[in-house]
Design a protein around this motif. Structure first.
Motif, short mmCIF file in Angstrom:
data_model
loop_
_atom_site.label_atom_id
_atom_site.label_comp_id
_atom_site.label_asym_id
_atom_site.label_seq_id
_atom_site.Cartn_x
_atom_site.Cartn_y
_atom_site.Cartn_z
N VAL A 1 0.87 -1.18 0.00
CA VAL A 1 0.00 0.00 0.00
C VAL A 1 0.90 1.22 0.00
N TYR A 2 0.70 2.12 -0.94
CA TYR A 2 1.56 3.28 -1.08
C TYR A 2 0.88 4.61 -0.73
N ASN A 3 -0.40 4.59 -0.47
CA ASN A 3 -1.13 5.82 -0.15
C ASN A 3 -1.22 5.94 1.37
N PRO A 4 -0.49 6.89 1.98
CA PRO A 4 -0.51 7.01 3.45
C PRO A 4 -1.89 7.24 4.04
N LYS A 5 -2.81 7.83 3.27
CA LYS A 5 -4.16 8.05 3.79
C LYS A 5 -4.90 6.73 4.01
N LEU A 6 -4.42 5.67 3.38
CA LEU A 6 -5.08 4.37 3.51
C LEU A 6 -4.44 3.48 4.56
N TYR A 7 -3.31 3.89 5.14
CA TYR A 7 -2.61 3.02 6.08
C TYR A 7 -3.53 2.58 7.22
N ARG A 8 -4.11 3.53 7.90
CA ARG A 8 -4.91 3.18 9.08
C ARG A 8 -6.18 2.42 8.72
N PRO A 9 -6.93 2.85 7.68
CA PRO A 9 -8.09 2.03 7.30
C PRO A 9 -7.73 0.60 6.93
N TYR A 10 -6.61 0.40 6.23
CA TYR A 10 -6.28 -0.95 5.79
C TYR A 10 -5.77 -1.81 6.95
N ILE A 11 -5.20 -1.17 7.96
CA ILE A 11 -4.78 -1.91 9.16
C ILE A 11 -5.97 -2.15 10.08
N GLN A 12 -6.71 -1.11 10.35
CA GLN A 12 -7.76 -1.18 11.38
C GLN A 12 -9.05 -1.80 10.86
N LEU A 13 -9.46 -1.43 9.66
CA LEU A 13 -10.67 -2.00 9.08
C LEU A 13 -10.37 -3.20 8.19
N GLY A 14 -9.26 -3.11 7.44
CA GLY A 14 -8.91 -4.20 6.53
C GLY A 14 -8.21 -5.36 7.20
N LYS A 15 -7.78 -5.17 8.44
CA LYS A 15 -7.15 -6.21 9.23
C LYS A 15 -5.87 -6.77 8.59
N MET A 16 -5.08 -5.86 7.99
CA MET A 16 -3.75 -6.22 7.55
C MET A 16 -2.82 -6.30 8.76
N ASP A 17 -1.92 -7.27 8.76
CA ASP A 17 -0.90 -7.32 9.80
C ASP A 17 0.14 -6.24 9.56
N TYR A 18 0.62 -6.14 8.31
CA TYR A 18 1.74 -5.26 8.00
C TYR A 18 1.52 -4.62 6.63
N LEU A 19 2.02 -3.39 6.49
CA LEU A 19 2.04 -2.67 5.23
C LEU A 19 3.47 -2.25 4.92
N TYR A 20 3.78 -2.07 3.64
CA TYR A 20 5.06 -1.49 3.26
C TYR A 20 5.16 -0.07 3.83
N ASP A 21 6.26 0.25 4.50
CA ASP A 21 6.53 1.65 4.85
C ASP A 21 7.47 2.20 3.78
N LYS A 22 6.91 2.40 2.61
CA LYS A 22 7.71 2.78 1.45
C LYS A 22 7.73 4.29 1.25
N VAL A 23 6.55 4.90 1.13
CA VAL A 23 6.46 6.30 0.75
C VAL A 23 7.09 7.20 1.81
N GLY A 24 6.94 6.83 3.08
CA GLY A 24 7.54 7.63 4.13
C GLY A 24 8.94 7.19 4.48
N PHE A 25 9.07 6.04 5.11
CA PHE A 25 10.35 5.65 5.71
C PHE A 25 11.38 5.27 4.65
N TYR A 26 11.04 4.35 3.73
CA TYR A 26 12.01 3.93 2.73
C TYR A 26 12.48 5.09 1.87
N ASP A 27 11.54 5.86 1.36
CA ASP A 27 11.92 6.96 0.46
C ASP A 27 12.82 7.97 1.16
N THR A 28 12.53 8.26 2.43
CA THR A 28 13.35 9.23 3.16
C THR A 28 14.70 8.62 3.52
#
Length: 634
Positions: free
Chosen positions: A345-372
């Motif tokens: 998932v690359y859209n930071p606005k979707l991180y929390r919905p996909y974790i909290q509602l979508g019940k994902m264990d883990y997402l790529y921290d690409k756009v924020g952490f990796y890119d920086t």
């Protein structure tokens, strides 16, 4: 008990937001090894552009033997993500095994994209010694991986499938994607695909002189592909003739999202964000007539769980509605509560919905952490920028997987990234130790693979996922199947030793479940500007304290002084005294580090070489107590 939110001094209160205490109990910290399975065991080194299987070679399931798995286990790996396992489009002829030919006009590369799945109920015939027995060979690899104490992860590609999807292995009662679609309409709830009604699919116009298979003649390479009516392309193009840069080898799956973007399924109540997977499963059990594609992917996930697969990595998950993920992930977790679920998932606005509602264990921290982090390695970002993006996800940090390489990203050693694998060492220390999220490494990263080969489709800097190719640094380590580094260069062996030290270290309690605190603002250097290339933080529990300091400069050493008053000693709960620090990255530290706590003031002097990191841990008992020092003074 350490209570990071109940610090009493003024400075502690001011910096409470920097302290991330995201767990209340001990938890594991996965280390994921992404293996591009087709390339991993390949021993041939010809590396001819657009080379065939016979010319350039191909790795097999059987190549991933006890020697290979032992070498992976030495990295502290807990999960092996076998990438490219599912049967996707390939150019090789497997018609004698009942598999139809694939058309080069809608296949990227000679070996095909692993994200254009042709049959979800079997595996890539290229990977088997006996293609007729390919599924059993993979099941044996699953068992072998488990015997070595590691779990198995494979891809599910929910957003799209190959244009010529056709399962020859589906169980009784399972229909193919699109088999029962009404192709007279653009959209229907239970259609698996979207259609460009009344129009024939047209192969995209090639760019920059591109020719399938590099121009080699092939009976199906005629610029044509029979598909009527045309389907929407995987990235959402609604054109009968998509652009060359569209995902033209794939077609988009319909999850009940109408062409106008409205939803043809129930929305999730907001309160389910606070509920567990059982409540999600119960919610969906009450719903009737969900889109057919939902059930098809649930059946696929169940099939592979029954085969012994322990989890899934979801490709481009953000292109699929979050309600589907709630449905699928709760179904998976009800079948296997320990299933490992990772999503791209690359859209930071979707991180929390996909974790909290979508019940994902883990997402790529690409756009924020990796890119920086990549920008910091390239001298384009500062350490403060890295801390800022880390703080942005403080509340979900334990769900944000860290990596420096994967099949989509440039190799660290490539000129387009850092140009030198050694430049990745401080970044890897920070990536693996700063938080509680899993760490992922890509095969060959641990020996400095540069991805410099021109394989066919696409350009160097990323090891090709579309063609048959050798991976030189990895092949030197593989040493004809010994997996002992027998042909590795000295630099490659040293890098491997670094990874074998660092990654198991990341699983220690202090890094897996300890409190995090930035300490850059407590440091001083002779040249203040050099702090822009220094990353320093502490992790601590009731039992242990660790300080991590990394110098990202490729040319400048750094003399660093920790000198702060009445804060660190308070939160570490250390009495006055002198403490011996051990650098966990070196077997026997070349330098002795001493931390002094005097009247609550913490002080420490460090000298770092370019690209050097130290991971300093201390016992909570001082080597000299405050009383001892007072007696000496008298």
């Amino acid at each position: 008990m350490l209570q990071s939110c109940q610090l009493v001094d003024d400075k502690a209160q001011a910096q409470t937001s920097q302290v991330i205490d995201v767990v209340t109990a001990r938890q594991s910290k996965p280390v994921v090894y992404q293996m591009f399975t087709r390339l991993y065991g390949n021993k041939q080194t010809a590396n001819i552009a657009w080379g065939t299987r016979d010319q350039n070679g191909v790795g097999k399931f059987d190549d991933i033997d006890t020697h290979a798995l032992n070498s992976i286990k030495q990295l502290g790996v807990t999960h092996v993500w076998y990438t490219g396992v599912l049967h996707h489009d390939v150019i090789a002829d497997y018609t004698e095994f009942g598999i139809s030919l694939d058309d080069p006009d809608v296949v990227k590369g000679r070996a095909g994209s692993p994200y254009a799945i042709k049959d979800y109920y079997n595996v890539n015939p290229d990977l088997a010694i006996n293609p007729a027995n390919r599924l059993a060979e993979f099941e044996t690899l699953i068992a072998r991986t488990h015997q070595h104490g590691m779990k198995v992860v494979i891809d599910i590609v929910p957003n799209h499938v190959a244009r010529n999807y056709q399962s020859v292995s589906k169980p009784d009662g399972i229909s193919d994607f699109g088999e029962h679609d009404d192709t007279s309409v653009e959209y229907a709830k239970h259609n698996n695909f979207y259609y460009v009604v009344g129009e024939q699919f047209k192969v995209p116009k090639s760019l920059d002189g591109y020719q399938p298979l590099g121009g080699e003649p092939h009976p199906l390479a005629d610029g044509q592909f029979a598909e009527f009516p045309a389907k929407w392309t995987g990235n959402g193009s609604r054109l009968a003739q998509p652009h060359f840069h569209d995902w033209y080898e794939t077609v988009k799956v319909n999850y009940g999202v109408r062409p106008d973007g409205s939803y043809d399924f129930p929305r999730l109540p907001a309160e389910l964000a606070e509920q567990d997977v059982r409540m999600h499963a119960e919610f969906w059990a009450k719903q009737q007539g969900l889109p057919d594609s939902w059930y098809k992917f649930r059946d696929i996930a169940y099939y592979w769980l029954d085969k012994g697969v322990d989890g899934f990595r979801y490709d481009m998950a953000e292109m699929v509605p979050v309600e589907f993920w709630s449905f699928l992930n709760s179904a998976i977790k009800m079948k296997n509560p320990d299933a490992f679920i990772l999503a791209e998932v690359y859209n930071p606005k979707l991180y929390r919905p996909y974790i909290q509602l979508g019940k994902m264990d883990y997402l790529y921290d690409k756009v924020g952490f990796y890119d920086t982090l990549k920008g910091l390695m390239q001298g384009k970002q500062t350490s403060q920028a890295l801390f800022d993006v880390f703080e942005d996800v403080a509340d979900i940090e334990s769900h944000m997987l860290h990596f420096l390489e994967n099949h989509d990203e440039q190799r660290i050693a490539s000129p387009e990234f850092a140009g030198n694998a050694q430049s990745g060492k401080p970044a890897m220390v920070v990536s693996a130790l700063i938080g509680q999220a899993p760490t992922m490494v890509y095969f060959g990263q641990e020996v400095g693979e540069a991805g410099a080969e021109t394989a066919g489709f696409g350009q160097p800097s990323r090891t090709s996922i579309f063609d048959y190719i050798g991976v030189p640094a990895h092949q030197r380590f593989m040493n004809h199947g010994a997996f002992d580094g027998g042909q590795s260069t000295e630099s490659e062996r040293q890098l491997l030793a670094f990874y074998r030290t660092l990654l198991p270290l990341s699983a220690q309690d202090v890094f897996a479940s300890g409190v995090y605190l930035l300490i850059n603002d407590m440091l001083d250097t002779p040249a203040k500007a050099s702090l822009d290339t220094i990353v320093a933080f502490t992790r601590f529990t009731e039992q242990a304290v660790a300080l991590v300091v990394s110098n990202f400069s490729t040319s400048q050493g750094a003399a660093v002084t920790l000198n702060e008053e009445n804060y660190l000693a308070t939160i570490w709960q250390l009495p006055d005294g002198v403490y011996s620090l051990r650098d966990q990255l070196t077997p026997v530290s070349a330098s002795q580090y001493l931390l002094t706590i005097e009247q609550g003031r913490a002080s420490l002097d460090l000298t770092l070489e370019p690209l050097q990191s130290v991971v300093l841990t201390l016992a909570r008992t001082p080597i000299f107590s405050a009383q001892h020092n007072n007696n000496k003074a008298q």
